[in-house]
Design a protein around this motif. Structure first.
Motif, PDB file in Angstrom:
ATOM      1  N   GLU A 129      48.491  87.177  72.087  1.00 35.38           N
ATOM      2  CA  GLU A 129      48.876  88.316  73.061  1.00 35.38           C
ATOM      3  C   GLU A 129      47.970  87.838  74.581  1.00 35.38           C
ATOM      4  O   GLU A 129      47.253  87.284  74.751  1.00 35.38           O
ATOM      5  CB  GLU A 129      47.790  89.504  73.140  1.00 35.38           C
ATOM      6  CG  GLU A 129      48.609  90.472  74.223  1.00 35.38           C
ATOM      7  CD  GLU A 129      49.934  91.565  73.506  1.00 35.38           C
ATOM      8  OE1 GLU A 129      49.944  91.695  75.027  1.00 35.38           O
ATOM      9  OE2 GLU A 129      49.487  91.017  72.835  1.00 35.38           O
ATOM     10  N   PRO A 130      49.382  87.464  75.195  1.00 34.27           N
ATOM     11  CA  PRO A 130      49.656  87.010  76.434  1.00 34.27           C
ATOM     12  C   PRO A 130      48.613  87.314  77.740  1.00 34.27           C
ATOM     13  O   PRO A 130      48.182  88.828  77.526  1.00 34.27           O
ATOM     14  CB  PRO A 130      51.030  87.149  77.095  1.00 34.27           C
ATOM     15  CG  PRO A 130      51.640  87.425  76.852  1.00 34.27           C
ATOM     16  CD  PRO A 130      50.837  88.275  75.744  1.00 34.27           C
ATOM     17  N   ARG A 164      49.414  88.314  80.886  1.00 35.88           N
ATOM     18  CA  ARG A 164      50.243  89.119  81.646  1.00 35.88           C
ATOM     19  C   ARG A 164      51.262  88.606  81.020  1.00 35.88           C
ATOM     20  O   ARG A 164      51.626  87.255  80.805  1.00 35.88           O
ATOM     21  CB  ARG A 164      50.293  88.828  83.328  1.00 35.88           C
ATOM     22  CG  ARG A 164      49.023  89.521  83.957  1.00 35.88           C
ATOM     23  CD  ARG A 164      48.285  90.603  84.059  1.00 35.88           C
ATOM     24  NE  ARG A 164      48.969  90.970  85.619  1.00 35.88           N
ATOM     25  CZ  ARG A 164      48.551  90.907  86.261  1.00 35.88           C
ATOM     26  NH1 ARG A 164      48.165  90.286  86.750  1.00 35.88           N
ATOM     27  NH2 ARG A 164      49.887  91.467  87.610  1.00 35.88           N
ATOM     28  N   THR A 165      52.300  89.512  80.737  1.00 33.53           N
ATOM     29  CA  THR A 165      54.010  89.552  80.565  1.00 33.53           C
ATOM     30  C   THR A 165      54.863  89.424  81.977  1.00 33.53           C
ATOM     31  O   THR A 165      55.089  90.714  82.195  1.00 33.53           O
ATOM     32  CB  THR A 165      54.380  89.690  79.591  1.00 33.53           C
ATOM     33  OG1 THR A 165      53.737  90.184  77.940  1.00 33.53           O
ATOM     34  CG2 THR A 165      55.536  89.998  79.412  1.00 33.53           C
ATOM     35  N   ARG A 172      59.900  87.917  75.271  1.00 31.83           N
ATOM     36  CA  ARG A 172      59.032  87.868  76.099  1.00 31.83           C
ATOM     37  C   ARG A 172      59.321  86.689  76.880  1.00 31.83           C
ATOM     38  O   ARG A 172      58.179  85.162  76.469  1.00 31.83           O
ATOM     39  CB  ARG A 172      57.409  88.312  76.163  1.00 31.83           C
ATOM     40  CG  ARG A 172      57.286  89.364  75.214  1.00 31.83           C
ATOM     41  CD  ARG A 172      55.924  89.313  74.596  1.00 31.83           C
ATOM     42  NE  ARG A 172      55.836  89.338  73.143  1.00 31.83           N
ATOM     43  CZ  ARG A 172      55.041  88.624  72.381  1.00 31.83           C
ATOM     44  NH1 ARG A 172      54.074  88.923  72.610  1.00 31.83           N
ATOM     45  NH2 ARG A 172      55.559  87.799  71.126  1.00 31.83           N
ATOM     46  N   VAL A 215      55.377  84.214  80.527  1.00 34.92           N
ATOM     47  CA  VAL A 215      54.187  84.984  80.228  1.00 34.92           C
ATOM     48  C   VAL A 215      52.946  83.715  80.644  1.00 34.92           C
ATOM     49  O   VAL A 215      53.157  82.541  80.733  1.00 34.92           O
ATOM     50  CB  VAL A 215      53.997  85.374  78.648  1.00 34.92           C
ATOM     51  CG1 VAL A 215      54.645  85.577  77.805  1.00 34.92           C
ATOM     52  CG2 VAL A 215      53.927  83.847  77.715  1.00 34.92           C
ATOM     53  N   CYS A 216      51.993  84.742  81.173  1.00 35.23           N
ATOM     54  CA  CYS A 216      50.399  83.957  81.402  1.00 35.23           C
ATOM     55  C   CYS A 216      49.106  83.128  80.686  1.00 35.23           C
ATOM     56  O   CYS A 216      49.293  85.074  80.026  1.00 35.23           O
ATOM     57  CB  CYS A 216      50.092  84.900  82.607  1.00 35.23           C
ATOM     58  SG  CYS A 216      51.732  84.462  84.010  1.00 35.23           S
ATOM     59  N   TYR A 217      48.660  82.590  80.761  1.00 33.01           N
ATOM     60  CA  TYR A 217      47.076  82.217  80.317  1.00 33.01           C
ATOM     61  C   TYR A 217      46.077  81.368  81.110  1.00 33.01           C
ATOM     62  O   TYR A 217      47.282  80.708  81.364  1.00 33.01           O
ATOM     63  CB  TYR A 217      47.955  81.708  78.347  1.00 33.01           C
ATOM     64  CG  TYR A 217      48.499  82.271  77.574  1.00 33.01           C
ATOM     65  CD1 TYR A 217      47.732  83.140  76.524  1.00 33.01           C
ATOM     66  CD2 TYR A 217      50.032  82.009  77.457  1.00 33.01           C
ATOM     67  CE1 TYR A 217      48.833  83.822  75.754  1.00 33.01           C
ATOM     68  CE2 TYR A 217      50.904  82.926  76.469  1.00 33.01           C
ATOM     69  CZ  TYR A 217      50.091  83.406  75.613  1.00 33.01           C
ATOM     70  OH  TYR A 217      50.589  84.028  74.453  1.00 33.01           O
TER      71      TYR A 217
END
Length: 239
Positions: free
Chosen positions: A161-162, A164-165, A178, A181-183
């Motif tokens: 699960e990112p 933020r998307t 998606r 996406v940010c991690y």
């Protein structure tokens, strides 16, 4: 301070497919690096064919953000270099994999999943929607933008699960994805961006270049606080 960006590309399609070489005469790495340089970043390039794939410990030490494009040669990246990139991200280097960079050894190791998708060739239209308009990576972009011809990527996308998307894409075949996406991993920031298939001039598109530039700004290291590891003495002395 000017951010130092290394743009890495496997540089295989450009050597084996005349159409790709014509489309990207300086390589995909050259097109991305030039676009970032025009926006004020200090850029260098590296490819699979360079010694240590151009990603020596010294190069990574000098890199604020690593932008990574790959597709057909992900398995040819040495485990040693892949681990070196992962370690650099944990220590604070930003990492921006583009398109099939999602299948790269560094990204898959950072995600801990297969990163599998469904896909389809054929030059379909993609509409990229801004799903998180308050995120810095969306700065300066319209509500959505269109990529006229591209390869389709579709859900499910086997990633964690990112955090933020930022972008969600729709394709004319009906699929969604998606696409931005940010991690966070350790001290490092990661932004995976879907567009960039080598069969189309996508990486020259203004909106795509703006996303990559925004991602570099966002993923750049922050000073943060000093990390102390291992056995330590008590922080407080008992009375």
């Amino acid at each position: 301070m000017t951010l130092q960006v290394t743009v890495w590309n496997e540089n295989v399609h450009e050597q084996e497919e005349p159409e790709v070489a014509e489309r990207y005469p300086d390589g995909i790495h050259g097109a991305v690096a030039d676009a970032l340089a025009e926006r004020g970043f200090e850029t260098r390039t590296a490819t699979l064919q360079d010694p240590e794939h151009g990603l020596t410990a010294e190069v990574l030490d000098e890199t604020d953000v690593l932008v990574w494009w790959s597709h057909c040669a992900n398995g040819e990246v040495s485990d040693e270099v892949a681990d070196r990139v992962v370690d650099a991200v944990h220590e604070g280097m930003g990492f921006v994999p583009l398109h099939s960079g999602k299948n790269s050894k560094p990204f898959k190791r950072l995600m801990g999943t297969t990163c599998n998708i469904k896909y389809r060739h054929g030059g379909e239209t993609e509409r990229v929607w801004v799903a998180d308009p308050g995120h810095p990576i969306a700065d300066g972009l319209p509500e959505s933008f269109e990529i006229p011809s591209t390869e389709m990527y579709g859900e499910p996308y086997d990633i964690p699960e990112p955090d933020r998307t930022v972008f969600i894409s729709w394709f004319e075949g009906g699929e969604v994805f998606r696409s931005g996406v940010c991690y966070r991993r350790g001290r490092g920031r990661i932004f995976a961006f879907r567009p960039g298939h080598e069969e189309y001039p996508i990486l020259y598109q203004e909106e795509v270049q703006q996303v990559i530039a925004n991602a570099v700004e966002w993923a750049a290291p922050t000073e943060g606080s000093e990390a102390v590891w291992g056995e330590v003495e008590p922080a407080e002395s008992p009375e």
